[in-house]
Design an enzyme around this catalytic site. Structure first.
Site, PDB file in Angstrom:
ATOM      1  N   GLU A  50       0.518  15.342   6.912  1.00  0.00           N
ATOM      2  CA  GLU A  50       1.389  16.100   7.817  1.00  0.00           C
ATOM      3  C   GLU A  50       2.809  16.214   7.261  1.00  0.00           C
ATOM      4  O   GLU A  50       3.514  17.186   7.509  1.00  0.00           O
ATOM      5  CB  GLU A  50       1.409  15.413   9.201  1.00  0.00           C
ATOM      6  CG  GLU A  50       1.397  16.394  10.347  1.00  0.00           C
ATOM      7  CD  GLU A  50       1.065  15.741  11.691  1.00  0.00           C
ATOM      8  OE1 GLU A  50       0.139  16.216  12.355  1.00  0.00           O
ATOM      9  OE2 GLU A  50       1.732  14.768  12.068  1.00  0.00           O
ATOM     10  N   HIS A  99     -21.235   3.724  -3.083  1.00  0.00           N
ATOM     11  CA  HIS A  99     -22.597   4.243  -2.966  1.00  0.00           C
ATOM     12  C   HIS A  99     -22.611   5.587  -2.243  1.00  0.00           C
ATOM     13  O   HIS A  99     -23.625   6.006  -1.705  1.00  0.00           O
ATOM     14  CB  HIS A  99     -23.462   3.217  -2.227  1.00  0.00           C
ATOM     15  CG  HIS A  99     -23.450   1.888  -2.924  1.00  0.00           C
ATOM     16  ND1 HIS A  99     -24.368   1.548  -3.892  1.00  0.00           N
ATOM     17  CD2 HIS A  99     -22.569   0.852  -2.852  1.00  0.00           C
ATOM     18  CE1 HIS A  99     -24.076   0.336  -4.359  1.00  0.00           C
ATOM     19  NE2 HIS A  99     -22.990  -0.101  -3.745  1.00  0.00           N
ATOM     20  N   LYS A 139      -1.947  24.500  18.838  1.00  0.00           N
ATOM     21  CA  LYS A 139      -1.635  23.956  20.171  1.00  0.00           C
ATOM     22  C   LYS A 139      -1.443  25.088  21.167  1.00  0.00           C
ATOM     23  O   LYS A 139      -1.930  25.038  22.295  1.00  0.00           O
ATOM     24  CB  LYS A 139      -0.329  23.145  20.117  1.00  0.00           C
ATOM     25  CG  LYS A 139      -0.457  21.761  19.559  1.00  0.00           C
ATOM     26  CD  LYS A 139       0.860  21.028  19.816  1.00  0.00           C
ATOM     27  CE  LYS A 139       0.956  19.753  19.023  1.00  0.00           C
ATOM     28  NZ  LYS A 139       2.284  19.139  19.106  1.00  0.00           N
TER      29      LYS A 139
HETATM   30  O1  PA5 Z   1       3.614  12.848  13.553  1.00  0.00           O
HETATM   31  C1  PA5 Z   1       3.702  13.563  14.526  1.00  0.00           C
HETATM   32  O2  PA5 Z   1       4.787  14.005  14.915  1.00  0.00           O
HETATM   33  C2  PA5 Z   1       2.484  13.922  15.335  1.00  0.00           C
HETATM   34  O3  PA5 Z   1       1.316  13.440  14.761  1.00  0.00           O
HETATM   35  C3  PA5 Z   1       2.586  13.364  16.736  1.00  0.00           C
HETATM   36  O4  PA5 Z   1       2.676  11.954  16.677  1.00  0.00           O
HETATM   37  C4  PA5 Z   1       1.415  13.767  17.600  1.00  0.00           C
HETATM   38  O5  PA5 Z   1       1.281  15.157  17.598  1.00  0.00           O
HETATM   39  C5  PA5 Z   1       1.600  13.277  19.038  1.00  0.00           C
HETATM   40  O6  PA5 Z   1       2.802  13.757  19.546  1.00  0.00           O
HETATM   41  P1  PA5 Z   1       3.411  13.187  20.871  1.00  0.00           P
HETATM   42  O7  PA5 Z   1       3.783  11.753  20.649  1.00  0.00           O
HETATM   43  O8  PA5 Z   1       4.610  14.030  21.153  1.00  0.00           O
HETATM   44  O9  PA5 Z   1       2.361  13.306  21.953  1.00  0.00           O
END
Ligand code: PA5
Length: 453
Positions: free
Chosen positions: A282, A311, A425
């Site tokens: 990410e 394996h 989203k």
């Molecule tokens: O790293 C990030 O920002 C994301 O993976 C968030 O942690 C994830 O989308 C969850 O977001 P939130 O804590 O706002 O629910």
């Protein structure tokens, strides 16, 4: 300290590896970046240089330890660190132990999906009357933890339980629906520092509460992280694990190794690879660089478990495309040891195993796999834990968070944002009928369909 071995990234040891001069050429750039980072520390660093977050969790101790179970509801950065810490520092059968065997600490469940079979099976394991639910969402807008919160709240209400006596919200200090509801209803809350993004937040109340509830020494986690930070800031490139992780991964990426495998030779360390998978993917997988150029960079992180995946995956790693850099996680010391009994000593296929430690077999398999990869011209790094404890897990987390932002600098991208997850989203909101998102209902947008039964 954790030990890092970069031997098998080098051209002397792996065909198609890196020249030391190539690595050297990045030392000024990295050292300059780290100097600036120290002058203007990112939120995830500041978070471990203060007692504020540990204290905020400790203040809830009396409340937490009245429960038998903690169910965490979160996703992505609001769940993966909790899962990694729990699996690394508590045995696999933790939730099956009696309360005495757990020394009074809580059973921990982290629900990070909206799969009804999965959530139901977790809820079947816990009595709501003795269960604390920690809803973690920095934004408060994430569909998955919010749906699970509504379900849990409905259950608490159906049992006639007072929700505020069974809930803790972990969220932004000011913004979002959880903060609003928490204030209105007097629900206990923990803050996520606004300048710490989800995937960098494990050492804030996001990860510290469930760790504390399971009896993990959260002070030691933070000390480990601080020491890793100090080491990173005060070391030149060749003495600097975080910087070398970043530079070697970056340079191998330039050599078309666009997959980063993290292969743990320890079931307990395997979930760190899962946490890393999110952090690396990410943070570094981006369409635009910092100058607005379309670059589509990123290295696909893959997790693997040794010896199991020898394996399953290692045939590909050795003989398939030369598109991977592999990181092995291993430990010098296991908490428990098993000596393989000497039975069937006249059978050569079994005799060599008798009398040996099971850990010796596992660690020999790791080295064997690494050396075989080197012979096939496939680069690898080894991270060795002197033992798997809070201090070294804290170090690992900080080193990899720092490596990620250093790599972000080398790729010239912003490692802190995630614009690529927003559209999905919005489309989901539209599909679920959320007001204001009608324009994102793309369900009929395919030009041509192929559907078979
Ligand atoms: O790293 C990030 O920002 C994301 O993976 C968030 O942690 C994830 O989308 C969850 O977001 P939130 O804590 O706002 O629910």
């Amino acid at each position: 300290m954790l030990k890092f071995d970069f031997t098998y990234t080098l051209a002397e040891n792996v065909q198609g590896g890196l020249d030391t001069a190539e690595i050297d050429s990045y030392s000024a750039k990295v050292e300059e970046f780290l100097k600036r980072l120290d002058e203007n520390k990112p939120g995830f660093v500041n978070a471990v240089l203060t007692r504020k977050w540990i204290d905020s969790v400790n203040e809830l101790s009396d409340f937490i330890f009245t429960f038998d179970n903690l169910v965490v509801l979160g996703i992505g950065g609001s769940a993966l660190g909790n899962i990694a810490i729990q699996n690394a520092l508590r045995p696999a059968n933790w939730n099956s132990l009696s309360v005495d065997e757990r020394n009074g600490y809580l059973r921990i469940f982290v629900v990070d999906n909206v799969d009804p079979d999965y959530l139901s099976s977790v809820l079947d394991c816990v009595d709501p009357k003795t269960t604390l639910f920690n809803i973690i969402s920095k934004s408060g807008t994430t569909a998955e933890p919010m749906a699970n919160y509504l379900i849990v709240r409905g259950i608490l209400e159906s049992y006639g339980l007072d929700p505020k006596e069974h809930l803790i919200f972990t969220t932004d200090p000011e913004k979002g629906v959880l903060r609003r509801l928490g204030r209105a209803e007097g629900i206990r809350m923990l803050e996520i520092p606004p300048d710490v993004g989800g995937r960098f937040s494990v050492l804030t109340p996001v990860g510290l509460l469930s760790a504390k509830a399971a009896g993990v020494d959260i002070e030691e986690l933070i000390i480990g992280a601080k020491d890793a930070y100090e080491k990173t800031i005060n070391s030149s490139l060749w003495e600097n694990p975080a910087a070398l992780i970043a530079v070697t991964h970056y340079l191998h990426y330039l050599k078309k190794r666009n997959i980063s495998v993290m292969m743990a030779y320890s079931n307990r360390l395997y979930y760190l690879a899962d946490w890393y998978r999110q952090l690396w993917a990410e943070s570094l997988g981006k369409m635009y660089d910092n100058d607005g150029n379309k670059v589509h960079v990123g290295q696909t992180p893959v997790k693997a478990l040794g010896a199991v995946d020898q394996h399953s995956q290692v045939q590909l790693y050795n003989e398939g495309p030369d598109d991977k850099i592999i990181t092995f996680l291993r430990t010098e010391q296991f908490d428990r040891e098993i000596i393989i009994p000497k039975i069937h000593e006249s059978e050569p296929e079994l005799a060599y195993l008798g009398g040996k430690k099971l850990s010796t077999l596992l660690n020999s398999e790791q080295l064997g796999t690494q050396l075989a990869l080197a012979k096939h011209g496939r680069p690898s790094i080894t991270v060795t834990f002197p033992k798997i404890d809070e201090y070294h897990i804290g170090q690992f987390i900080m080193y990899y968070e720092l490596a990620t932002v250093i790599a972000g600098h080398l790729f010239n991208i912003n490692p802190y944002d995630q614009p690529g997850v927003e559209l999905g989203k919005k489309i989901t909101y539209a599909l679920m009928g959320r007001e204001g998102f009608e324009e994102y209902n793309y369900s009929d947008s395919a030009q041509k369909r192929v559907e078979v039964e």
